[in-house]
Design a protein around this motif. Structure first.
Motif, PDB file in Angstrom:
ATOM      1  N   VAL A 198       0.843  -1.191   0.000  1.00  0.00           N
ATOM      2  CA  VAL A 198       0.000   0.000   0.000  1.00  0.00           C
ATOM      3  C   VAL A 198       0.881   1.245   0.000  1.00  0.00           C
ATOM      4  CG1 VAL A 198      -1.856   1.235   1.187  1.00  0.00           C
ATOM      5  CG2 VAL A 198      -1.706  -1.264   1.364  1.00  0.00           C
ATOM      6  N   SER A 199       0.560   2.198  -0.873  1.00  0.00           N
ATOM      7  CA  SER A 199       1.361   3.420  -0.937  1.00  0.00           C
ATOM      8  C   SER A 199       0.456   4.637  -1.044  1.00  0.00           C
ATOM      9  CB  SER A 199       2.317   3.381  -2.126  1.00  0.00           C
ATOM     10  OG  SER A 199       1.607   3.305  -3.354  1.00  0.00           O
ATOM     11  N   LEU A 200       0.931   5.731  -0.478  1.00  0.00           N
ATOM     12  CA  LEU A 200       0.244   7.020  -0.569  1.00  0.00           C
ATOM     13  C   LEU A 200       1.256   8.072  -0.986  1.00  0.00           C
ATOM     14  CD1 LEU A 200      -2.122   9.018  -0.050  1.00  0.00           C
ATOM     15  CD2 LEU A 200      -1.291   9.188   2.311  1.00  0.00           C
ATOM     16  N   SER A 201       0.934   8.823  -2.039  1.00  0.00           N
ATOM     17  CA  SER A 201       1.744   9.971  -2.434  1.00  0.00           C
ATOM     18  C   SER A 201       0.837  11.194  -2.483  1.00  0.00           C
ATOM     19  CB  SER A 201       2.400   9.742  -3.800  1.00  0.00           C
ATOM     20  OG  SER A 201       1.423   9.534  -4.813  1.00  0.00           O
ATOM     21  N   ILE A 202       1.393  12.347  -2.147  1.00  0.00           N
ATOM     22  CA  ILE A 202       0.643  13.600  -2.131  1.00  0.00           C
ATOM     23  C   ILE A 202       1.494  14.679  -2.784  1.00  0.00           C
ATOM     24  CG2 ILE A 202      -0.540  15.318  -0.702  1.00  0.00           C
ATOM     25  CD1 ILE A 202      -0.838  13.217   1.466  1.00  0.00           C
TER      26      ILE A 202
ATOM     27  N   LYS B  80      -2.517  10.147  -4.538  1.00  0.00           N
ATOM     28  CA  LYS B  80      -2.636   8.865  -5.232  1.00  0.00           C
ATOM     29  C   LYS B  80      -2.473   7.782  -4.169  1.00  0.00           C
ATOM     30  CE  LYS B  80      -0.388   5.848  -8.645  1.00  0.00           C
ATOM     31  NZ  LYS B  80       0.748   5.733  -9.608  1.00  0.00           N
ATOM     32  N   TYR B  81      -3.519   6.993  -3.979  1.00  0.00           N
ATOM     33  CA  TYR B  81      -3.539   5.953  -2.950  1.00  0.00           C
ATOM     34  C   TYR B  81      -3.701   4.624  -3.663  1.00  0.00           C
ATOM     35  CZ  TYR B  81      -4.699   4.007   1.668  1.00  0.00           C
ATOM     36  OH  TYR B  81      -4.701   3.304   2.844  1.00  0.00           O
ATOM     37  N   ARG B  82      -2.758   3.711  -3.481  1.00  0.00           N
ATOM     38  CA  ARG B  82      -2.720   2.504  -4.301  1.00  0.00           C
ATOM     39  C   ARG B  82      -2.409   1.276  -3.446  1.00  0.00           C
ATOM     40  NH1 ARG B  82       0.841  -0.605  -7.580  1.00  0.00           N
ATOM     41  NH2 ARG B  82      -0.042  -1.097  -9.636  1.00  0.00           N
ATOM     42  N   ALA B  83      -3.059   0.161  -3.770  1.00  0.00           N
ATOM     43  CA  ALA B  83      -2.769  -1.125  -3.136  1.00  0.00           C
ATOM     44  C   ALA B  83      -2.614  -2.181  -4.222  1.00  0.00           C
ATOM     45  CB  ALA B  83      -3.880  -1.524  -2.180  1.00  0.00           C
ATOM     46  N   HIS B  84      -1.608  -3.034  -4.054  1.00  0.00           N
ATOM     47  CA  HIS B  84      -1.354  -4.114  -5.011  1.00  0.00           C
ATOM     48  C   HIS B  84      -1.253  -5.422  -4.232  1.00  0.00           C
ATOM     49  CE1 HIS B  84       1.391  -6.018  -8.287  1.00  0.00           C
ATOM     50  NE2 HIS B  84       0.116  -6.247  -8.543  1.00  0.00           N
TER      51      HIS B  84
ATOM     52  N   GLU C 289      -6.973   1.578  -6.684  1.00  0.00           N
ATOM     53  CA  GLU C 289      -6.345   2.901  -6.673  1.00  0.00           C
ATOM     54  C   GLU C 289      -7.395   3.996  -6.599  1.00  0.00           C
ATOM     55  OE1 GLU C 289      -2.873   3.682  -9.313  1.00  0.00           O
ATOM     56  OE2 GLU C 289      -4.180   5.240 -10.159  1.00  0.00           O
ATOM     57  N   SER C 290      -7.124   4.979  -5.762  1.00  0.00           N
ATOM     58  CA  SER C 290      -7.983   6.159  -5.648  1.00  0.00           C
ATOM     59  C   SER C 290      -7.118   7.394  -5.856  1.00  0.00           C
ATOM     60  CB  SER C 290      -8.657   6.210  -4.272  1.00  0.00           C
ATOM     61  OG  SER C 290      -9.419   7.401  -4.127  1.00  0.00           O
ATOM     62  N   ARG C 291      -7.636   8.327  -6.656  1.00  0.00           N
ATOM     63  CA  ARG C 291      -6.950   9.606  -6.873  1.00  0.00           C
ATOM     64  C   ARG C 291      -7.926  10.731  -6.574  1.00  0.00           C
ATOM     65  NH1 ARG C 291      -2.348   9.595 -10.908  1.00  0.00           N
ATOM     66  NH2 ARG C 291      -1.817   7.399 -11.278  1.00  0.00           N
ATOM     67  N   GLY C 292      -7.401  11.793  -5.986  1.00  0.00           N
ATOM     68  CA  GLY C 292      -8.268  12.922  -5.668  1.00  0.00           C
ATOM     69  C   GLY C 292      -7.491  14.043  -5.028  1.00  0.00           C
TER      70      GLY C 292
ATOM     71  N   PHE D 236     -11.930   2.768  -1.645  1.00  0.00           N
ATOM     72  CA  PHE D 236     -10.567   2.794  -1.142  1.00  0.00           C
ATOM     73  C   PHE D 236     -10.234   4.107  -0.448  1.00  0.00           C
ATOM     74  CE2 PHE D 236      -5.852   2.067  -2.117  1.00  0.00           C
ATOM     75  CZ  PHE D 236      -5.706   1.240  -1.017  1.00  0.00           C
ATOM     76  N   SER D 237     -10.750   5.220  -0.956  1.00  0.00           N
ATOM     77  CA  SER D 237     -10.473   6.506  -0.307  1.00  0.00           C
ATOM     78  C   SER D 237     -11.069   6.554   1.091  1.00  0.00           C
ATOM     79  CB  SER D 237     -11.018   7.669  -1.140  1.00  0.00           C
ATOM     80  OG  SER D 237     -12.440   7.706  -1.107  1.00  0.00           O
ATOM     81  N   GLN D 238     -12.032   5.681   1.362  1.00  0.00           N
ATOM     82  CA  GLN D 238     -12.639   5.671   2.690  1.00  0.00           C
ATOM     83  C   GLN D 238     -11.602   5.400   3.770  1.00  0.00           C
ATOM     84  OE1 GLN D 238     -14.849   2.350   4.215  1.00  0.00           O
ATOM     85  NE2 GLN D 238     -14.620   1.234   2.303  1.00  0.00           N
TER      86      GLN D 238
END
Length: 253
Positions: free
Chosen positions: A62-66, A73-77, A95-98, A155-157
């Motif tokens: 799981v990664s989060l970049s801002i 960008k929030y992503r899980a693989h 993946e969630s982007r916002g 996922f953004s939840q």
């Protein structure tokens, strides 16, 4: 949510279950002058192991970049591990982007992709806030549904949950656009305890998750020392229990 089977030769990576496990507000807006840097989200990279009855069957990265402008960008693989690798070659990406703004999470695009050797399944959501709706694209079929302010994707939840805890919220509830329906998720504190993991031993707040007022089947432990990152998650399916446990975490400067 996919059901985990006992027979490992038929066992599936519980993709939607896993991401719901991770898978997890109407966030309270705060004026920029009141924002404390320690209560803001911080980019990270974390690794979790998934197990069933003590048997390892998957790994989630799981990664989060801002960005400087607040775009996230929030992503899980998810990949099979342990004996599961002999039977399954699934890969699951979510993946969630916002935008992160004034300690609130506003998703704009969501992607769920389940890849197998012979096929793949995609689901995409695009949020149109000017019209108060979300556009769903699943298996080539498109439709729209109305959504209220503060809505989250599946996922953004989790980001919204973490941010809510950083905001000091005691009770957390939010709507989620899920499968063409609007569902309400509610998190309630049930206990405080210590969770031992390969990443360390952490004091953690345990929250029970309820969906549409149904009895809770999920418990998530968030560690204040890790800025409320989940350290352990349990999801119950009938008499089976899927566990996700933190293995490591690194933080961006």
């Amino acid at each position: 949510e996919d059901r985990v089977r006992r027979d490992t030769s038929r066992m599936r990576i519980p993709g939607r279950c896993v991401m719901a496990v991770l898978t997890m507000l109407l966030c309270w807006p705060v004026a920029a002058s009141e924002v404390n840097p320690s209560s803001e989200l911080r980019p990270f990279f974390a690794v979790y192991h998934l197990s069933l009855a003590g048997m390892l069957f998957g790994e989630v990265k799981v990664s989060l970049s801002i960005s400087d402008r607040g775009g996230y960008k929030y992503r899980a693989h998810t990949l099979p591990r342990g004996p599961m690798r002999l039977f399954r070659d699934d890969e699951i990406t979510e993946e969630s982007r916002g935008i992160v703004e004034n300690r609130t999470i506003r998703p704009e695009n969501y992607l769920y992709r389940h890849q197998q050797s012979d096929r793949s399944r995609d689901a995409k959501l695009n949020f149109d806030y000017s019209r108060g709706r979300v556009v769903n694209d699943i298996r080539g079929s498109r439709w729209t549904m109305p959504v209220p302010p503060g809505v989250q994707d599946k996922f953004s939840q989790q980001l919204a949950l973490i941010q809510g805890m950083l905001n000091g919220a005691e009770e957390i509830e939010f709507p989620v656009a899920d499968g063409g329906k609007l569902k309400r998720y509610r998190y309630e504190r049930i206990e405080v305890g210590t969770i031992d993991s390969p990443a360390g031993s952490f004091d953690a707040v345990a929250l029970a998750r309820r969906k549409n007022d149904r009895p809770s089947r999920m418990t998530i432990w968030l560690a204040p020392a890790l800025r409320f990152l989940p350290v352990r998650v349990e999801k119950r399916e009938s008499d089976e229990r899927v566990t996700m446990l933190l293995q490591s975490v690194t933080w961006d400067p």
